[in-house]
Motif scaffolding. Structure first.
Motif, mmCIF file in Angstrom:
data_model
loop_
_atom_site.group_PDB
_atom_site.id
_atom_site.type_symbol
_atom_site.label_atom_id
_atom_site.label_comp_id
_atom_site.label_asym_id
_atom_site.label_seq_id
_atom_site.Cartn_x
_atom_site.Cartn_y
_atom_site.Cartn_z
ATOM 1 N N LEU A 1 23.601 27.138 47.181
ATOM 2 C CA LEU A 1 23.861 28.584 47.237
ATOM 3 C C LEU A 1 22.796 29.406 46.515
ATOM 4 O O LEU A 1 22.851 30.635 46.514
ATOM 5 N N GLY A 2 21.825 28.721 45.900
ATOM 6 C CA GLY A 2 20.765 29.427 45.179
ATOM 7 C C GLY A 2 21.253 30.040 43.878
ATOM 8 O O GLY A 2 20.713 31.061 43.426
ATOM 9 N N LYS A 3 22.267 29.414 43.269
ATOM 10 C CA LYS A 3 22.836 29.924 42.030
ATOM 11 C C LYS A 3 22.563 28.962 40.882
ATOM 12 O O LYS A 3 22.116 27.828 41.077
ATOM 13 N N SER A 4 22.874 29.410 39.677
ATOM 14 C CA SER A 4 22.633 28.594 38.488
ATOM 15 C C SER A 4 23.883 27.807 38.113
ATOM 16 O O SER A 4 24.990 28.090 38.581
ATOM 17 N N LYS A 5 23.680 26.841 37.228
ATOM 18 C CA LYS A 5 24.794 26.040 36.715
ATOM 19 C C LYS A 5 25.779 26.939 35.951
ATOM 20 O O LYS A 5 27.004 26.801 36.095
ATOM 21 N N ALA A 6 25.228 27.875 35.143
ATOM 22 C CA ALA A 6 26.082 28.778 34.362
ATOM 23 C C ALA A 6 26.941 29.641 35.284
ATOM 24 O O ALA A 6 28.123 29.898 35.003
ATOM 25 N N TRP A 7 26.343 30.095 36.384
ATOM 26 C CA TRP A 7 27.094 30.927 37.351
ATOM 27 C C TRP A 7 28.279 30.155 37.897
ATOM 28 O O TRP A 7 29.401 30.670 37.943
ATOM 29 N N PHE A 8 28.040 28.911 38.308
ATOM 30 C CA PHE A 8 29.114 28.120 38.921
ATOM 31 C C PHE A 8 30.265 27.885 37.956
ATOM 32 O O PHE A 8 31.433 28.114 38.291
ATOM 33 N N PHE A 9 29.957 27.451 36.734
ATOM 34 C CA PHE A 9 31.030 27.112 35.797
ATOM 35 C C PHE A 9 31.736 28.359 35.242
ATOM 36 O O PHE A 9 32.889 28.287 34.824
ATOM 37 N N LYS A 10 31.047 29.480 35.263
ATOM 38 C CA LYS A 10 31.708 30.743 34.892
ATOM 39 C C LYS A 10 32.843 31.038 35.864
ATOM 40 O O LYS A 10 33.976 31.343 35.457
ATOM 41 N N TRP A 11 32.549 30.924 37.172
ATOM 42 C CA TRP A 11 33.563 31.260 38.170
ATOM 43 C C TRP A 11 34.599 30.147 38.328
ATOM 44 O O TRP A 11 35.752 30.414 38.686
ATOM 45 N N LEU B 1 41.863 30.394 35.169
ATOM 46 C CA LEU B 1 42.538 31.177 34.123
ATOM 47 C C LEU B 1 43.056 32.541 34.575
ATOM 48 O O LEU B 1 43.995 33.066 33.974
ATOM 49 N N GLU B 2 42.473 33.127 35.611
ATOM 50 C CA GLU B 2 42.741 34.536 35.881
ATOM 51 C C GLU B 2 43.545 34.809 37.145
ATOM 52 O O GLU B 2 43.625 35.941 37.604
ATOM 53 N N GLY B 3 44.139 33.830 37.745
ATOM 54 C CA GLY B 3 45.030 34.081 38.869
ATOM 55 C C GLY B 3 44.294 34.383 40.160
ATOM 56 O O GLY B 3 43.107 34.087 40.326
ATOM 57 N N GLU B 4 45.002 35.031 41.089
ATOM 58 C CA GLU B 4 44.488 35.202 42.448
ATOM 59 C C GLU B 4 43.320 36.181 42.560
ATOM 60 O O GLU B 4 42.572 36.149 43.529
ATOM 61 N N ASN B 5 43.130 37.051 41.578
ATOM 62 C CA ASN B 5 42.027 38.021 41.635
ATOM 63 C C ASN B 5 40.801 37.559 40.842
ATOM 64 O O ASN B 5 39.952 38.371 40.483
ATOM 65 N N TRP B 6 40.706 36.274 40.600
ATOM 66 C CA TRP B 6 39.647 35.748 39.739
ATOM 67 C C TRP B 6 38.240 36.023 40.265
ATOM 68 O O TRP B 6 37.293 36.152 39.494
ATOM 69 N N SER B 7 38.080 36.133 41.593
ATOM 70 C CA SER B 7 36.736 36.258 42.176
ATOM 71 C C SER B 7 36.198 37.687 42.180
ATOM 72 O O SER B 7 35.052 37.922 42.561
ATOM 73 N N GLN B 8 37.011 38.648 41.760
ATOM 74 C CA GLN B 8 36.561 40.043 41.743
ATOM 75 C C GLN B 8 35.686 40.315 40.520
ATOM 76 O O GLN B 8 35.930 39.782 39.437
ATOM 77 N N SER B 9 34.678 41.149 40.712
ATOM 78 C CA SER B 9 33.791 41.514 39.600
ATOM 79 C C SER B 9 34.547 42.372 38.597
ATOM 80 O O SER B 9 35.405 43.179 38.968
#
Length: 246
Positions: free
Chosen positions: A27-37, A43-51
């Motif tokens: 996906l052209g992303k970093s390791k930190a990006w992946f483990f953050k999400w 931890l954050e329920g169904e809206n976890w992917s929202q900025s």
């Protein structure tokens, strides 16, 4: 695919047993990006992917509402005082005089702008009335006096300036005073006469400290009596036309 969909796809692939390294690299992303999400998805329920907004919940530079109201009330109080300055410095001085620690001058100006309390001065329009004027032929023929202020100095406070100018050669005398009463004006005149000389005429406006007393309107005030005592003819400009003075 937008950023939100990209995050959801990455976590879905991980849940389908794909290696994390293969996912974020593809996906052209970093390791930190992946483990953050990944952490947010757990931890954050169904809206976890929202900025989420990066704006702090409490801004250290935000103006306290109570202080803002004090600044506004002080400004309105000063506007109702005759001849009073109403700018940020005057507001700061008045707040400190009340025992209130004033915010910075820049902050006071922001409050005034936000509440539409900064007004442009209206340009003076002459009335079109001609008044007799003196023909100035030499020095010490006509002096003009004006009191400017109040002005403010940090760590020193409020002061006024009794300014006198010789209309012929533009020599001048500047005399700072704590007040703008008849004593201060008289002291300024005496000081100017020592340095500039005694004029034939002393031109002034109709300020109370110069013309006398509201209680005894038909009597001569201290400034008029002082001028007459040394042989100077007091000369008053028309009412509400301060531009005629110097």
């Amino acid at each position: 695919m937008n950023e939100k969909e990209l995050r959801e796809q990455a976590i879905k692939r991980y849940e389908n047993s794909e290696f994390a390294k293969d996912i974020y690299r593809s996906l052209g992303k970093s390791k930190a990006w992946f483990f953050k999400w990944l952490k947010r998805s757990k931890l954050e329920g169904e809206n976890w992917s929202q900025s989420q907004s990066r704006k702090p919940h409490q801004s250290p530079k935000r103006i306290d509402e109570m202080m803002e109201q004090m600044v506004i009330e002080t400004r309105k109080h000063l506007e109702n005082k005759l001849y009073s300055q109403i700018g940020a410095l005057a507001i700061s001085y008045d707040l400190n005089k009340q025992g209130i620690i004033s915010p910075p001058i820049s902050t006071i100006n922001k409050i005034l702008r936000r509440n539409d309390l900064i007004h442009q001065k209206t340009k003076y329009i002459p009335k079109g009335v001609n008044y007799p004027s003196l023909v100035i032929s030499h020095s010490n023929y006509l002096h003009q006096i004006d009191v400017v202020g109040p002005r403010y100095l940090k760590k020193d406070g409020r002061f006024y300036s009794v300014n006198i100018i010789d209309v012929f050669d533009r020599r001048n005398s500047t005399n700072p005073e704590r007040r703008q009463n008849r004593i201060a004006v008289s002291k300024g005149l005496l000081s100017s006469w020592k340095t500039l000389g005694i004029p034939l005429y002393e031109q002034m406006d109709n300020q109370l400290s110069m013309r006398g007393s509201n209680h005894y309107p038909h009597s001569f005030g201290l400034v008029i009596r002082l001028c007459l005592y040394v042989g100077i003819q007091p000369l008053f400009i028309p009412l509400r036309e301060p531009w005629r003075n110097g």
